[in-house]
Write an enzyme that holds these catalytic residues in place. Structure first.
Site, PDB file in Angstrom:
ATOM      1  N   ARG A  27       0.802  -1.348   0.015  1.00 15.44           N
ATOM      2  CA  ARG A  27      -0.023   0.229   0.049  1.00 15.44           C
ATOM      3  C   ARG A  27       0.890   1.302  -0.048  1.00 15.44           C
ATOM      4  O   ARG A  27       0.553   2.136  -0.886  1.00 15.44           O
ATOM      5  CB  ARG A  27      -0.752   0.204   1.240  1.00 15.44           C
ATOM      6  CG  ARG A  27      -2.022  -0.967   1.194  1.00 15.44           C
ATOM      7  CD  ARG A  27      -2.734  -1.088   2.591  1.00 15.44           C
ATOM      8  NE  ARG A  27      -3.891  -1.802   2.760  1.00 15.44           N
ATOM      9  CZ  ARG A  27      -3.744  -3.038   3.311  1.00 15.44           C
ATOM     10  NH1 ARG A  27      -2.568  -3.473   3.616  1.00 15.44           N
ATOM     11  NH2 ARG A  27      -4.628  -3.876   3.060  1.00 15.44           N
ATOM     12  N   ASP A  52       9.150  -6.059  -7.098  1.00 15.18           N
ATOM     13  CA  ASP A  52       8.235  -6.651  -6.252  1.00 15.18           C
ATOM     14  C   ASP A  52       8.039  -8.282  -7.066  1.00 15.18           C
ATOM     15  O   ASP A  52       7.469  -8.258  -7.992  1.00 15.18           O
ATOM     16  CB  ASP A  52       6.994  -5.929  -6.062  1.00 15.18           C
ATOM     17  CG  ASP A  52       5.901  -6.694  -5.120  1.00 15.18           C
ATOM     18  OD1 ASP A  52       5.682  -7.980  -5.247  1.00 15.18           O
ATOM     19  OD2 ASP A  52       5.282  -6.087  -4.126  1.00 15.18           O
ATOM     20  N   ALA A  71       9.834   0.862   6.426  1.00 19.77           N
ATOM     21  CA  ALA A  71       8.896  -0.383   6.734  1.00 19.77           C
ATOM     22  C   ALA A  71       9.031  -1.048   7.959  1.00 19.77           C
ATOM     23  O   ALA A  71       8.527  -0.766   8.740  1.00 19.77           O
ATOM     24  CB  ALA A  71       9.241  -1.318   5.432  1.00 19.77           C
ATOM     25  N   ARG A  72      10.061  -1.917   8.058  1.00 19.64           N
ATOM     26  CA  ARG A  72      10.406  -2.534   9.336  1.00 19.64           C
ATOM     27  C   ARG A  72      11.799  -2.780   9.214  1.00 19.64           C
ATOM     28  O   ARG A  72      12.631  -2.934   8.138  1.00 19.64           O
ATOM     29  CB  ARG A  72       9.802  -4.012   9.231  1.00 19.64           C
ATOM     30  CG  ARG A  72       8.235  -3.940   9.487  1.00 19.64           C
ATOM     31  CD  ARG A  72       8.026  -3.345  10.872  1.00 19.64           C
ATOM     32  NE  ARG A  72       6.476  -3.592  11.301  1.00 19.64           N
ATOM     33  CZ  ARG A  72       5.638  -2.569  11.005  1.00 19.64           C
ATOM     34  NH1 ARG A  72       6.226  -1.535  10.495  1.00 19.64           N
ATOM     35  NH2 ARG A  72       4.280  -2.656  11.312  1.00 19.64           N
ATOM     36  N   ASP A  89      13.595   5.423   9.609  1.00 17.41           N
ATOM     37  CA  ASP A  89      12.561   5.719  10.642  1.00 17.41           C
ATOM     38  C   ASP A  89      12.211   4.398  11.408  1.00 17.41           C
ATOM     39  O   ASP A  89      11.722   4.406  12.175  1.00 17.41           O
ATOM     40  CB  ASP A  89      11.154   5.910   9.810  1.00 17.41           C
ATOM     41  CG  ASP A  89      10.260   6.456  10.788  1.00 17.41           C
ATOM     42  OD1 ASP A  89      10.524   7.443  11.622  1.00 17.41           O
ATOM     43  OD2 ASP A  89       9.292   5.964  10.803  1.00 17.41           O
ATOM     44  N   GLU A 107      14.813  -1.810  17.829  1.00 15.83           N
ATOM     45  CA  GLU A 107      14.292  -0.391  17.782  1.00 15.83           C
ATOM     46  C   GLU A 107      14.045  -0.365  19.216  1.00 15.83           C
ATOM     47  O   GLU A 107      13.191  -1.086  19.753  1.00 15.83           O
ATOM     48  CB  GLU A 107      13.166  -0.369  16.791  1.00 15.83           C
ATOM     49  CG  GLU A 107      12.414   0.715  16.608  1.00 15.83           C
ATOM     50  CD  GLU A 107      11.469   0.611  15.287  1.00 15.83           C
ATOM     51  OE1 GLU A 107      11.918   1.265  14.589  1.00 15.83           O
ATOM     52  OE2 GLU A 107      10.299   0.588  15.947  1.00 15.83           O
ATOM     53  N   HIS A 144      10.535   6.538  14.590  1.00 19.08           N
ATOM     54  CA  HIS A 144       9.305   5.787  14.034  1.00 19.08           C
ATOM     55  C   HIS A 144       7.959   6.882  13.902  1.00 19.08           C
ATOM     56  O   HIS A 144       6.948   6.636  14.549  1.00 19.08           O
ATOM     57  CB  HIS A 144       8.962   4.815  15.003  1.00 19.08           C
ATOM     58  CG  HIS A 144       8.048   3.436  14.440  1.00 19.08           C
ATOM     59  ND1 HIS A 144       8.803   2.342  14.417  1.00 19.08           N
ATOM     60  CD2 HIS A 144       7.286   3.713  13.523  1.00 19.08           C
ATOM     61  CE1 HIS A 144       7.734   1.553  13.703  1.00 19.08           C
ATOM     62  NE2 HIS A 144       7.083   2.254  13.220  1.00 19.08           N
TER      63      HIS A 144
END
Length: 342
Positions: free
Chosen positions: A172, A192, A252-253, A276, A281, A300
């Site tokens: 998304r 992707d 993202a992660r 971010d 984390e 974040h």
């Protein structure tokens, strides 16, 4: 589902005014009966459905559960206490942490505000891509150090005309990033494995393999889901493919990137990073990335904050309106999607 009964369920009820302004609440109450109180979970996720709702009359009569961060675990024990439940409308992104297969087995429909939450992440990413192309971080650092407009300038490329931007993941957020990049004179590449060349073109990008994307891009931005298959998909080998002075943006992660390998490249001055999210984390307080000249770390903040939370509430209200009108959900989550989404 004519005039459903709605119950809010989230760990911090103080978030409700941030998610739902007066206009949103008025829309909700126009189509649904809204419980006066919030169901506050008391157990930890995975702890057998601890939810503070045993014998709760509001839960027993709820048709729709509007959830948020800190939602209760929706397992079989919880569902037994919610015999009328027909839908779960989540005011955040992923539902993996609290929706169990028992929900779909019972025929309960699930909706998410992930599309709304992707918007600020995409906006953050666009800003960082454009700032990276202009080498703003390096320029500001050099200017503050030398207090002169001459000498010590940032490395090329300096500018965004024709900049190659590699987008990893047509999630998304990844799709929204591509949409936001469209008005600019950039060359977007997309990796992707689930998107072919034709679909990539409709998204305004060129489909390439991961190695080609990494070797061609001036800025690489990560938007893949965190799955076993994507764990550390950007490791030492992949980072070595990137050209000198390339910027890696990760919203993202943190688990998608090998932090130690990236740290070596950034500290050496070969690559830049805008992060971010990190793994772990947060990073340890003495981690070298905090002081590295080529790194920008933010805590974040790319996702919905402040007035952006209203988008999440508006998304949830829209879904309840559709349920009340007997219409299809716009952001429904199906169990088969969980293996390829965040």
């Amino acid at each position: 589902m004519s005039r459903p009964r709605v119950l809010f369920a989230l760990r911090d009820p103080a978030l409700l005014p941030d998610l739902f302004d007066d206009a949103a609440l008025a829309r909700l109450r126009a189509v649904a009966d809204v419980a006066d109180r919030v169901l506050v979970p008391t157990g930890e996720a995975g702890a057998g459905g601890g939810d503070g709702g045993h014998g709760d009359p509001d839960l027993a009569t709820a048709d729709v559960l509007v959830t948020g961060w800190g939602a209760p675990l929706l397992d079989e024990a919880f569902l037994r206490r919610a015999p009328r439940l027909r839908a779960v409308v989540h005011t955040a992104g992923t539902v993996k942490s609290f929706v169990t297969p028992a929900v779909w087995d019972r025929g309960v429909r699930v909706s998410t505000a992930a599309e709304a939450n992707a918007r600020p992440v995409a906006e953050y990413t666009l800003a960082m891509v454009l700032l990276s192309g202009k080498r703003v971080l390096e320029s500001a650092t050099a200017y503050g150090r030398d207090r002169t407009l001459r000498g010590g300038g940032p490395p090329s490329p300096l500018g965004n005309n024709g900049l190659t931007v590699g987008v990893i993941g047509a999630s998304r957020t990844g799709r929204q990033v591509l949409g936001l990049l469209a008005p600019f004179d950039l060359e977007p590449l997309l990796y992707d494995p689930l998107v072919d060349s034709v679909a990539a073109r409709t998204l305004g990008s060129i489909a390439v393999g991961l190695d080609e994307l990494l070797s061609r891009s001036d800025v690489v931005t990560v938007h893949a889901p965190s799955l076993p298959e994507t764990y550390r998909m950007i490791g030492a080998r992949e980072l070595a493919l990137m050209r000198d002075a390339t910027t890696l943006v990760n919203t993202a992660r943190g688990q998608l990137v090998d932090t130690e390998a990236l740290t070596r490249e950034v500290v050496a001055g070969r690559l830049r990073a805008v992060l971010d999210v990190t793994d772990p984390e947060p990073l340890p307080r003495d981690h070298p990335l905090f002081e590295a000249p080529g790194a920008l770390l933010t805590p974040h903040v790319a996702g919905s904050l402040g007035n952006e939370l209203r988008r999440l509430g508006a998304s949830a209200v829209g879904e309840v309106e559709r349920l009340a009108a007997g219409e299809d959900l716009l952001h429904e989550v199906l169990p088969g999607q969980l293996s390829t989404t965040a």
